[in-house]
Motif scaffolding. Structure first.
Motif, PDB file in Angstrom:
ATOM      1  N   GLN A  73      -1.970  -3.869 -10.247  1.00  0.00           N
ATOM      2  CA  GLN A  73      -2.841  -3.943  -8.939  1.00  0.00           C
ATOM      3  C   GLN A  73      -2.292  -3.464  -7.784  1.00  0.00           C
ATOM      4  O   GLN A  73      -1.197  -2.927  -7.345  1.00  0.00           O
ATOM      5  N   GLY A  74      -3.362  -3.182  -6.722  1.00  0.00           N
ATOM      6  CA  GLY A  74      -2.704  -2.757  -5.570  1.00  0.00           C
ATOM      7  C   GLY A  74      -2.126  -3.685  -4.551  1.00  0.00           C
ATOM      8  O   GLY A  74      -2.161  -4.870  -5.002  1.00  0.00           O
ATOM      9  N   VAL A  75      -2.167  -3.168  -3.244  1.00  0.00           N
ATOM     10  CA  VAL A  75      -1.184  -4.100  -2.652  1.00  0.00           C
ATOM     11  C   VAL A  75      -2.006  -5.124  -1.810  1.00  0.00           C
ATOM     12  O   VAL A  75      -1.522  -6.199  -1.564  1.00  0.00           O
ATOM     13  N   ILE A  76      -3.293  -4.771  -1.969  1.00  0.00           N
ATOM     14  CA  ILE A  76      -4.227  -5.990  -1.295  1.00  0.00           C
ATOM     15  C   ILE A  76      -4.251  -7.022  -2.074  1.00  0.00           C
ATOM     16  O   ILE A  76      -4.233  -8.160  -1.668  1.00  0.00           O
ATOM     17  N   LYS A  77      -4.610  -6.780  -3.414  1.00  0.00           N
ATOM     18  CA  LYS A  77      -4.769  -8.001  -4.389  1.00  0.00           C
ATOM     19  C   LYS A  77      -3.272  -8.712  -4.574  1.00  0.00           C
ATOM     20  O   LYS A  77      -3.140  -9.809  -4.935  1.00  0.00           O
ATOM     21  N   ARG A  78      -2.173  -7.660  -4.712  1.00  0.00           N
ATOM     22  CA  ARG A  78      -0.939  -8.291  -5.061  1.00  0.00           C
ATOM     23  C   ARG A  78      -0.075  -8.996  -4.141  1.00  0.00           C
ATOM     24  O   ARG A  78       0.462  -9.858  -4.389  1.00  0.00           O
ATOM     25  N   HIS A  79      -0.344  -8.473  -2.759  1.00  0.00           N
ATOM     26  CA  HIS A  79       0.475  -8.883  -1.710  1.00  0.00           C
ATOM     27  C   HIS A  79      -0.369  -9.390  -0.327  1.00  0.00           C
ATOM     28  O   HIS A  79       0.112  -9.545   0.651  1.00  0.00           O
ATOM     29  N   ASN A  80      -1.751  -9.336  -0.768  1.00  0.00           N
ATOM     30  CA  ASN A  80      -2.585  -9.827   0.216  1.00  0.00           C
ATOM     31  C   ASN A  80      -2.407  -9.066   1.793  1.00  0.00           C
ATOM     32  O   ASN A  80      -2.787  -9.484   2.835  1.00  0.00           O
ATOM     33  N   PHE A  81      -2.257  -7.561   1.530  1.00  0.00           N
ATOM     34  CA  PHE A  81      -2.380  -6.830   2.595  1.00  0.00           C
ATOM     35  C   PHE A  81      -3.952  -6.336   3.134  1.00  0.00           C
ATOM     36  O   PHE A  81      -4.896  -7.043   2.340  1.00  0.00           O
ATOM     37  N   SER A  82      -4.090  -6.261   4.316  1.00  0.00           N
ATOM     38  CA  SER A  82      -5.300  -5.971   4.963  1.00  0.00           C
ATOM     39  C   SER A  82      -5.887  -4.540   4.616  1.00  0.00           C
ATOM     40  O   SER A  82      -6.951  -4.513   5.362  1.00  0.00           O
ATOM     41  N   GLY A  83      -5.172  -3.585   4.205  1.00  0.00           N
ATOM     42  CA  GLY A  83      -5.374  -2.281   4.164  1.00  0.00           C
ATOM     43  C   GLY A  83      -5.118  -1.489   5.568  1.00  0.00           C
ATOM     44  O   GLY A  83      -4.778  -1.981   6.369  1.00  0.00           O
ATOM     45  N   VAL A  84      -5.546  -0.313   5.737  1.00  0.00           N
ATOM     46  CA  VAL A  84      -5.034   0.704   6.653  1.00  0.00           C
ATOM     47  C   VAL A  84      -6.091   0.374   8.110  1.00  0.00           C
ATOM     48  O   VAL A  84      -5.829   0.298   9.188  1.00  0.00           O
ATOM     49  N   GLY A  85      -7.392   0.134   7.443  1.00  0.00           N
ATOM     50  CA  GLY A  85      -8.146  -0.033   8.616  1.00  0.00           C
ATOM     51  C   GLY A  85      -9.876   0.002   8.388  1.00  0.00           C
ATOM     52  O   GLY A  85     -10.135   0.140   6.969  1.00  0.00           O
ATOM     53  N   GLU A  86     -10.742   0.030   9.143  1.00  0.00           N
ATOM     54  CA  GLU A  86     -12.160  -0.064   9.003  1.00  0.00           C
ATOM     55  C   GLU A  86     -12.469   1.637   8.706  1.00  0.00           C
ATOM     56  O   GLU A  86     -11.780   2.419   8.833  1.00  0.00           O
ATOM     57  N   LYS A  87     -13.682   1.609   8.641  1.00  0.00           N
ATOM     58  CA  LYS A  87     -14.285   3.167   8.271  1.00  0.00           C
ATOM     59  C   LYS A  87     -14.648   3.744   9.540  1.00  0.00           C
ATOM     60  O   LYS A  87     -15.619   4.245   9.688  1.00  0.00           O
ATOM     61  N   THR A  88     -13.541   4.138  10.164  1.00  0.00           N
ATOM     62  CA  THR A  88     -13.738   4.749  11.546  1.00  0.00           C
ATOM     63  C   THR A  88     -12.807   6.084  11.788  1.00  0.00           C
ATOM     64  O   THR A  88     -11.706   6.026  10.811  1.00  0.00           O
ATOM     65  N   HIS A  89     -13.302   6.954  12.384  1.00  0.00           N
ATOM     66  CA  HIS A  89     -12.104   7.917  12.528  1.00  0.00           C
ATOM     67  C   HIS A  89     -11.760   8.776  11.525  1.00  0.00           C
ATOM     68  O   HIS A  89     -10.581   9.136  11.151  1.00  0.00           O
ATOM     69  N   GLY A  90     -12.795   8.622  10.348  1.00  0.00           N
ATOM     70  CA  GLY A  90     -12.663   9.621   9.297  1.00  0.00           C
ATOM     71  C   GLY A  90     -11.833   9.020   8.211  1.00  0.00           C
ATOM     72  O   GLY A  90     -11.532   9.633   7.053  1.00  0.00           O
ATOM     73  N   GLN A  91     -11.562   7.699   8.255  1.00  0.00           N
ATOM     74  CA  GLN A  91     -10.777   6.992   7.074  1.00  0.00           C
ATOM     75  C   GLN A  91     -11.858   6.399   6.023  1.00  0.00           C
ATOM     76  O   GLN A  91     -11.687   5.038   5.899  1.00  0.00           O
ATOM     77  N   HIS A  92     -12.585   7.297   5.394  1.00  0.00           N
ATOM     78  CA  HIS A  92     -13.496   6.768   4.400  1.00  0.00           C
ATOM     79  C   HIS A  92     -12.738   6.196   3.318  1.00  0.00           C
ATOM     80  O   HIS A  92     -13.323   5.528   2.340  1.00  0.00           O
ATOM     81  N   ASN A  93     -11.821   6.583   2.842  1.00  0.00           N
ATOM     82  CA  ASN A  93     -11.092   6.407   1.378  1.00  0.00           C
ATOM     83  C   ASN A  93      -9.715   5.879   1.801  1.00  0.00           C
ATOM     84  O   ASN A  93      -8.913   5.991   0.992  1.00  0.00           O
ATOM     85  N   ARG A  94      -9.425   5.077   2.934  1.00  0.00           N
ATOM     86  CA  ARG A  94      -8.177   4.496   3.150  1.00  0.00           C
ATOM     87  C   ARG A  94      -8.093   3.143   3.250  1.00  0.00           C
ATOM     88  O   ARG A  94      -7.264   2.328   3.820  1.00  0.00           O
ATOM     89  N   LEU A  95      -9.292   2.420   2.950  1.00  0.00           N
ATOM     90  CA  LEU A  95      -9.430   1.100   3.290  1.00  0.00           C
ATOM     91  C   LEU A  95      -8.530  -0.009   2.449  1.00  0.00           C
ATOM     92  O   LEU A  95      -8.056  -0.762   2.999  1.00  0.00           O
ATOM     93  N   ARG A  96      -8.204   0.509   1.311  1.00  0.00           N
ATOM     94  CA  ARG A  96      -7.214  -0.390   0.564  1.00  0.00           C
ATOM     95  C   ARG A  96      -5.792   0.174   0.103  1.00  0.00           C
ATOM     96  O   ARG A  96      -5.113  -0.241  -0.739  1.00  0.00           O
ATOM     97  N   ALA A  97      -5.697   1.202   1.060  1.00  0.00           N
ATOM     98  CA  ALA A  97      -4.427   1.953   1.063  1.00  0.00           C
ATOM     99  C   ALA A  97      -3.027   1.116   1.526  1.00  0.00           C
ATOM    100  O   ALA A  97      -3.431   0.486   2.343  1.00  0.00           O
ATOM    101  N   PRO A  98      -1.901   1.238   0.914  1.00  0.00           N
ATOM    102  CA  PRO A  98      -0.949   0.657   1.400  1.00  0.00           C
ATOM    103  C   PRO A  98      -0.545   1.189   2.885  1.00  0.00           C
ATOM    104  O   PRO A  98       0.373   0.584   3.652  1.00  0.00           O
ATOM    105  N   GLY A  99      -0.620   2.409   3.046  1.00  0.00           N
ATOM    106  CA  GLY A  99      -0.197   2.889   4.512  1.00  0.00           C
ATOM    107  C   GLY A  99       1.530   3.270   4.303  1.00  0.00           C
ATOM    108  O   GLY A  99       1.822   3.458   3.265  1.00  0.00           O
TER     109      GLY A  99
END
Length: 212
Positions: free
Chosen positions: A121-147
């Motif tokens: 599992q990824g960091v959002i499901k495993r450690h309750n991270f919030s992700g990098v951010g919303e779909k702004t400034h070109g971050q269309h594929n970074r919502l569930r990324a650990p950063g």
């Protein structure tokens, strides 16, 4: 002895005397058989080894077959040890049956089992991270990324224990202070207030509270 072996049957709900509807888990407790009695003199500590559910002889190796033969029992699927006071050591005999009568309604027990496996599992499901951010400034594929993971020229490595993606679940988990709402002595079934770790038909270690 501190407890018995049980099996997770599933969940339901029950009405209390005050009319409250609470979730509860159905657990089949025993029947458990005493496979081995360990003593301080022989083993360095005092405990009782219990076994539950019969196992086919052809699926049991010779060393285990001889282990069960000493107690005069057929092979068992699950073995667990429970600590015991040296003073009451003489009250138990190898091969004896211990039933659900060991517990009483209203008692508090601790349940230990293996939690459900969730796979990788990824960091959002495993450690309750919030992700990098919303779909702004070109971050269309970074919502569930650990950063960023914080590594740079110093210390030039990632510290051990860093919260990252990986396998989740399938670990030993203990749920404490679960109340026994009801016991059906005819069918060896116990109703516990709340949930317990593990899948259906998984084995559980049920321990009386005063022993922990």
């Amino acid at each position: 002895m501190s407890g018995l072996i049980g099996k997770n049957i599933g969940m339901t709900s029950m009405f209390l005397k005050n009319g409250e509807n609470v979730p509860c888990t159905i657990v089949q407790v025993g029947p458990c058989y005493i496979v081995q009695i360990k003593t301080i003199k022989n083993d360095g500590y005092s405990s009782v080894q219990l076994g539950i559910d019969d196992k086919k002889i052809k699926k049991t190796n010779k060393s285990l077959l001889n282990h069960f033969k000493k107690a005069g029992l057929s092979p068992k699927k699950k073995l667990l040890e429970f600590r015991m006071n040296q003073k009451i050591h003489s009250n138990f005999t190898m091969g004896n049956l211990i039933s659900i009568n060991f517990f009483k309604e209203g008692e508090l027990v601790d349940i230990k089992g293996i939690s459900k496996g969730k796979g990788f599992q990824g960091v959002i499901k495993r450690h309750n991270f919030s992700g990098v951010g919303e779909k702004t400034h070109g971050q269309h594929n970074r919502l569930r990324a650990p950063g960023s993971i914080g590594a740079g020229s110093d210390p030039s490595r990632v510290f051990k224990g860093k919260k990252m993606a990986g396998k989740m679940g399938k670990k030993s988990v203990t749920i404490k202070n679960l109340e026994i709402l009801k016991i059906d002595f005819d069918y060896n079934i116990m109703f516990l207030k709340g949930s317990v770790p593990g899948n259906k038909n998984s084995y559980l270690m049920i321990q009386k509270k005063e022993w922990n």
